[in-house]
Design a protein around this motif. Structure first.
Motif, PDB file in Angstrom:
ATOM      1  N   ALA A 155    -108.632  66.424  43.374  1.00 25.31           N
ATOM      2  CA  ALA A 155    -110.100  66.398  43.348  1.00 25.31           C
ATOM      3  C   ALA A 155    -110.630  65.447  44.425  1.00 25.31           C
ATOM      4  O   ALA A 155    -111.620  65.749  45.100  1.00 25.31           O
ATOM      5  CB  ALA A 155    -110.602  65.973  41.971  1.00 25.31           C
TER       6      ALA A 155
ATOM      7  N   LEU B  46    -114.221  70.394  38.576  1.00 25.85           N
ATOM      8  CA  LEU B  46    -113.314  70.057  39.675  1.00 25.85           C
ATOM      9  C   LEU B  46    -112.489  68.820  39.334  1.00 25.85           C
ATOM     10  O   LEU B  46    -111.277  68.770  39.593  1.00 25.85           O
ATOM     11  CB  LEU B  46    -114.123  69.824  40.956  1.00 25.85           C
TER      12      LEU B  46
ATOM     13  N   GLN C  27    -109.899  74.318  40.960  1.00 27.41           N
ATOM     14  CA  GLN C  27    -110.477  73.221  41.737  1.00 27.41           C
ATOM     15  C   GLN C  27    -111.024  73.713  43.071  1.00 27.41           C
ATOM     16  O   GLN C  27    -112.109  73.302  43.504  1.00 27.41           O
ATOM     17  CB  GLN C  27    -109.425  72.127  41.962  1.00 27.41           C
ATOM     18  N   ASP C  28    -110.281  74.606  43.719  1.00 26.50           N
ATOM     19  CA  ASP C  28    -110.736  75.122  45.010  1.00 26.50           C
ATOM     20  C   ASP C  28    -111.997  75.975  44.855  1.00 26.50           C
ATOM     21  O   ASP C  28    -112.897  75.919  45.694  1.00 26.50           O
ATOM     22  CB  ASP C  28    -109.630  75.944  45.677  1.00 26.50           C
TER      23      ASP C  28
ATOM     24  N   ALA D  40    -114.254  75.530  42.550  1.00 28.72           N
ATOM     25  CA  ALA D  40    -115.338  74.569  42.301  1.00 28.72           C
ATOM     26  C   ALA D  40    -115.778  73.910  43.605  1.00 28.72           C
ATOM     27  O   ALA D  40    -116.980  73.725  43.861  1.00 28.72           O
ATOM     28  CB  ALA D  40    -114.878  73.516  41.294  1.00 28.72           C
ATOM     29  N   ARG D  41    -114.807  73.558  44.433  1.00 28.34           N
ATOM     30  CA  ARG D  41    -115.132  72.937  45.728  1.00 28.34           C
ATOM     31  C   ARG D  41    -115.974  73.866  46.588  1.00 28.34           C
ATOM     32  O   ARG D  41    -116.978  73.464  47.171  1.00 28.34           O
ATOM     33  CB  ARG D  41    -113.833  72.586  46.464  1.00 28.34           C
TER      34      ARG D  41
ATOM     35  N   SER E 240    -109.996  69.729  36.032  1.00 29.29           N
ATOM     36  CA  SER E 240    -109.087  70.873  36.045  1.00 29.29           C
ATOM     37  C   SER E 240    -107.693  70.484  36.526  1.00 29.29           C
ATOM     38  O   SER E 240    -107.526  69.631  37.390  1.00 29.29           O
ATOM     39  CB  SER E 240    -109.650  71.971  36.946  1.00 29.29           C
TER      40      SER E 240
END
Length: 406
Positions: free
Chosen positions: A199, A154, A163-164, A166-167, A157
Motif C-alpha cells: 500500500a 487499499l 490493491q492495484d 484501488a490505486r 487488502s
C-alpha cells in the motif's frame, strides 16, 4: 413478427426462471450472461433481451442490494452489473444503477470485514466504470465518502490485484476532478503511514502523478515520505526517493532537505525505540538493522542523488550541516550501508567543492583522509574504531563555509 414474439417469449421465460430460481439457478444464469455478453454495447444488450434489458437489470440490482452483506454470488452479480454499466451507449443502465443507490452499495462492499478480496476487486472495477463516465460521476463517488472507502480498502487488502484496482481508482478520481483532487491527494498522503508495504509503494507511486495534478505540495507530506526511507522493502524506498526528487520542485523543498540532513544523525531515543516495522512478517528473519539506520543510509543516498541533480540543492545541503552529518554516518559501526552511502556522497562533495575538501581533510587528519579518497565505498572495511570515533566527533562548521561557497 414471429421472430420478435419468440424472442420476447424466451426473455419472459428467463425472467420467470430467475424469479423462481434458487441461488444456484441464478448463478448459472449470471455465468451464462457474463460469458455471452462481454463488451456489448447498450443497444446490443437491449437486442439480446428483446428491448426488455431493464427488466433483467432491475432484478439483478435488487438481488445485489438484498444479498451483498452475506456475499451470495457477489462477484458474479458485480460482473454482470459492470457489463451493463460500462456498455457503450448504455447510459440508461448507469442512470438506473445510480437511482437505486448503486454507488453506496459498491462502496459498502469495499468495507465488508468478512468480504472476499475478489469481490472487492470487482466492486472497484464497477466503480471505475462509473468514474470513467465523467466528472459528475467522479464527484458523486467522492461525495459518498468514496475516497476514504477506496483508500482504506487499499490499506487493508491482502490481495495485490485488489490493491492495484484501488490505486487506479484513486488516480482516476483525481484526474479531471478539481473539486476533489486535493482530497484524493491528502488520502494518498495518509496511506504513506500504512502498515502494508505494498500500500505504501502504490500510494507513493500514485502521489507522483497526483502531485502534478494538484500543482502544489502540502507540508504534511514531508514527515511520512522521509519516514518511508526506514522501510526494509527496496521497492518502497525506491518510490519514496523518486517522490522526494519530484518534490524538490515544490515549496516543501527546504523542509525536505532539513529532514534528510537530520536523518543522517538519529537521536538516542530513536535508536532505543523498537518500531512496529521490526515486526513486519514479510521481511526475512535475519539480523536486521534498526529502521533509523536504514533511513540513515537511504538519506545519505538521496542527498548524493540531489547533489548531482542541482548545484543549488548541493549548496543548500552543505549549508544545512550535511557534511558534518555525513561524517557522523560514516562513523556508524553498527550499519555498514550507512557508512558506505555516506562516504560515497561525501566524496562527491569533496571533489566538487574545494572548501569542503579543505574542511574534511582538516577534520579527518591526513591518514584517514587519504584512506577515504583512495576508496570511499570500502572505507568502512579498512578503518579502525579510533578513526570511526574521529568521524563521529568531527567539528566541521558547515554554516561557516557559506561565504566560501558563494
Amino acid at each position: 413478427m414471429a421472430k420478435q414474439q419468440s424472442a420476447t417469449s424466451n426473455i419472459m421465460s428467463l425472467l420467470q426462471e430467475w424469479d423462481k430460481g434458487s441461488k444456484s439457478v441464478r448463478a448459472k444464469i449470471l455465468a451464462n450472461f457474463i460469458a455471452n455478453n462481454q463488451n456489448k454495447t447498450g443497444p446490443e444488450l437491449e437486442a439480446e433481451f428483446a428491448q426488455a434489458a431493464s427488466l433483467f437489470f432491475t432484478r439483478l440490482t435488487a438481488w445485489l442490494r438484498l444479498t451483498y452483506m452475506i456475499g451470495t454470488c457477489l462477484k458474479l452479480q458485480l460482473q454482470a452489473i459492470t457489463i451493463f454499466v460500462s456498455s457503450s451507449s448504455g447510459h440508461k443502465f448507469l442512470s438506473e444503477f445510480m437511482e437505486v443507490g448503486g454507488v453506496l452499495t459498491s462502496l459498502e462492499i469495499l468495507g465488508l470485514r468478512e468480504g472476499k478480496d475478489e469481490d472487492k476487486a470487482q466492486a472497484l472495477q464497477l466503480l471505475m466504470s462509473i468514474a470513467s463516465a465523467g466528472r459528475n460521476y467522479k464527484e458523486l463517488i467522492c461525495e459518498s465518502y468514496g475516497i476514504m472507502a477506496v483508500a482504506e480498502c487499499l490499506a487493508r487488502s491482502k490481495s495485490e490485484e485488489t490493491q492495484d484496482a484501488a490505486r487506479m481508482l484513486l488516480q482516476v478520481l483525481a484526474e479531471g476532478n478539481p473539486k476533489f483532487q486535493v482530497q484524493v491527494y491528502k488520502g494518498l498522503i495518509a496511506l504513506l503511514s500504512s502498515s502494508s508495504p505494498k500500500a505504501q509503494q502504490m500510494a507513493t507511486q500514485t502521489l507522483r502523478i497526483v502531485q502534478r495534478i494538484v500543482g502544489h505540495a502540502n507540508p504534511s507530506i514531508v514527515e511520512p515520505v522521509v519516514a518511508l526511507l526506514k522501510s526494509y522493502h527496496l521497492e518502497v524506498q525506491y518510490e519514496a526517493i523518486e517522490l522526494i526528487k519530484d518534490l524538490m520542485e515544490y515549496e516543501v523543498q527546504e523542509s525536505l532537505l532539513r529532514s534528510l540532513v537530520s536523518s543522517l544523525v538519529p537521536t538516542k531515543d530513536e535508536i532505543k525505540k523498537q518500531p512496529e516495522i521490526l515486526d513486519d512478517p514479510s521481511v526475512p528473519e535475519l539480523k536486521r538493522p534498526l529502521p533509523v539506520f536504514v533511513q540513515q543510509a537511504a538519506a545519505a543516498k538521496v542527498i548524493g542523488i540531489l547533489s548531482h541533480q542541482s548545484n543549488h540543492l548541493c549548496e543548500r545541503l552543505i549549508q544545512l550541516r550535511c557534511v558534518s552529518n555525513l561524517m557522523v554516518a560514516m562513523g556508524n559501526e553498527d550499519h555498514a550501508d550507512s557508512q558506505r552511502q555516506a562516504s560515497i556522497t561525501l566524496e562527491y562533495l569533496v571533489r566538487t567543492f574545494p572548501i569542503v575538501d579543505e574542511n574534511v581533510n582538516e577534520a579527518m587528519g591526513d591518514n584517514l583522509y587519504q584512506l577515504f579518497l583512495n576508496n570511499p565505498d570500502s572505507l568502512y572495511m579498512t578503518m579502525n574504531a579510533v578513526q570511526a570515533d574521529v568521524l563521529r566527533s568531527n567539528k566541521v562548521n558547515i554554516p561557516g563555509i557559506v561565504d566560501a561557497l558563494d
